[in-house]
Scaffold this motif. Sequence first.
Motif, PDB file in Angstrom:
ATOM      1  N   HIS A   1       1.666   5.291  -2.043  1.00  0.00           N
ATOM      2  CA  HIS A   1       1.519   7.306  -2.201  1.00  0.00           C
ATOM      3  C   HIS A   1       2.303   8.352  -1.856  1.00  0.00           C
ATOM      4  N   PRO A   2       2.307   9.080  -2.143  1.00  0.00           N
ATOM      5  CA  PRO A   2       3.995  10.454  -2.037  1.00  0.00           C
ATOM      6  C   PRO A   2       4.759  10.351  -1.094  1.00  0.00           C
ATOM      7  N   GLY A   3       6.027  10.590  -1.833  1.00  0.00           N
ATOM      8  CA  GLY A   3       6.885  10.141  -0.360  1.00  0.00           C
ATOM      9  C   GLY A   3       7.098   8.732   0.080  1.00  0.00           C
ATOM     10  N   PHE A   4       6.562   8.349  -0.143  1.00  0.00           N
ATOM     11  CA  PHE A   4       6.869   6.303   0.085  1.00  0.00           C
ATOM     12  C   PHE A   4       6.765   5.492  -0.984  1.00  0.00           C
ATOM     13  N   HIS A   5       7.502   4.721  -0.745  1.00  0.00           N
ATOM     14  CA  HIS A   5       7.942   3.671  -2.160  1.00  0.00           C
ATOM     15  C   HIS A   5       9.057   2.477  -1.513  1.00  0.00           C
ATOM     16  N   HIS A   6       8.984   1.326  -2.219  1.00  0.00           N
ATOM     17  CA  HIS A   6       9.656   0.822  -2.528  1.00  0.00           C
ATOM     18  C   HIS A   6      10.298   0.587  -3.314  1.00  0.00           C
ATOM     19  N   SER A   7      11.634  -0.124  -3.419  1.00  0.00           N
ATOM     20  CA  SER A   7      13.344   0.496  -4.327  1.00  0.00           C
ATOM     21  C   SER A   7      12.183   1.175  -5.371  1.00  0.00           C
TER      22      SER A   7
ATOM     23  N   ALA B   1       0.997  -1.262   0.103  1.00  0.00           N
ATOM     24  CA  ALA B   1       0.100  -0.151   0.047  1.00  0.00           C
ATOM     25  C   ALA B   1       1.083   0.816   0.419  1.00  0.00           C
ATOM     26  N   GLY B   2       2.034   0.846   0.452  1.00  0.00           N
ATOM     27  CA  GLY B   2       2.883   2.661   0.601  1.00  0.00           C
ATOM     28  C   GLY B   2       3.089   2.861  -0.679  1.00  0.00           C
TER      29      GLY B   2
ATOM     30  N   ASP C   1      11.292   4.344  -6.474  1.00  0.00           N
ATOM     31  CA  ASP C   1      12.093   5.420  -6.122  1.00  0.00           C
ATOM     32  C   ASP C   1      13.233   6.018  -7.579  1.00  0.00           C
TER      33      ASP C   1
END
Lengths: 50, 274
Positions: free
Chosen positions: A6-12, A2-3, A15
Amino acid sequence: MAGSQHPGFHHSHCDRGITPGVQTVSNVEKEKLSAQPAAAAEAATALSIL
Amino acid sequence: MNVNRPYLSLLALLTIALLSLTSHAIIVRHDVLSTDYEISRTDYPAVFFLERQGSRKICVATVIHPQWALTAAHCTEETMLEETVQTGRRFGVSVGGENREIDAVIKHPLYDQESSSDVDLALLRFRKPSATPRPLPLQQKPNELGAVVTIVGWGYFGLGTLGRQYDDGRMRKATNRITTAQRYLRFVFDDPRNGSDESLPLEGSPSLGDSGGPALIDSELGPHLAGIAVGQIQGADYSEETQGRYGAVAIYERISSHIDWIEEVVGSEVPFDS
């Protein structure tokens, strides 16, 4: 995850506009783990998070 | 009333005793002054805590690049970091005496606490790069076995004979020796009463609140970040109440196994500070 939606929160893989090439990194990590049976067994040990 | 005086005196004594007990931190040797373990933030300016909850300081991260820090992935969930960044806001931290903002969190692609192949690491991106504090270099060579590491954190204090007791939010360090370097780095909190010379003069063990904290290996060029604190083995004698007492086996993510991922996310090759 889920993360990653969302803006600013990522898995690699999300990014810096990283494309599926980052999946290669993930696969490399998986291969390293699968190539180490002792390490995999160790990882199965119950941990208490600090 | 005179009849209350003994109780008031007792209460005052208990208060003083409690304050003196909570004036220290970490799980330390029972036969060494706990003040010997205490340090200042200026001793490790690249190491910072993620969140303050009352007097407690929760989770630790280490600056490894002018714009990046490394911590345990579960720390982004135990603090408000994940929620803050998810909603487009910035997460404020104090690093080396300066206020900085984290605007992105990148968890390791294998982070999954339900999985046996879980990698509990996350990279934290600062909104703006900074030349200070100087980032700590990463341990690249997989030769950690037998090395003495220095661990740093603000977690619970306790004695090796009892395990964790109180949390006063003080920063401290301890040392230990890597006994296993495979998937994880491991070390054991040796009991000095056993008569062997395994126990180091400032031996210690991480405790609740120390997650994400560094295990540093010293070299001629200074300390290198070799591990990130994630947990303790739940052995046969493990209990939540006595976590960290003698015999505890601490588990750290092994940085030398994850250089490729770190380089990929950061976008440059180690060493980052050269």
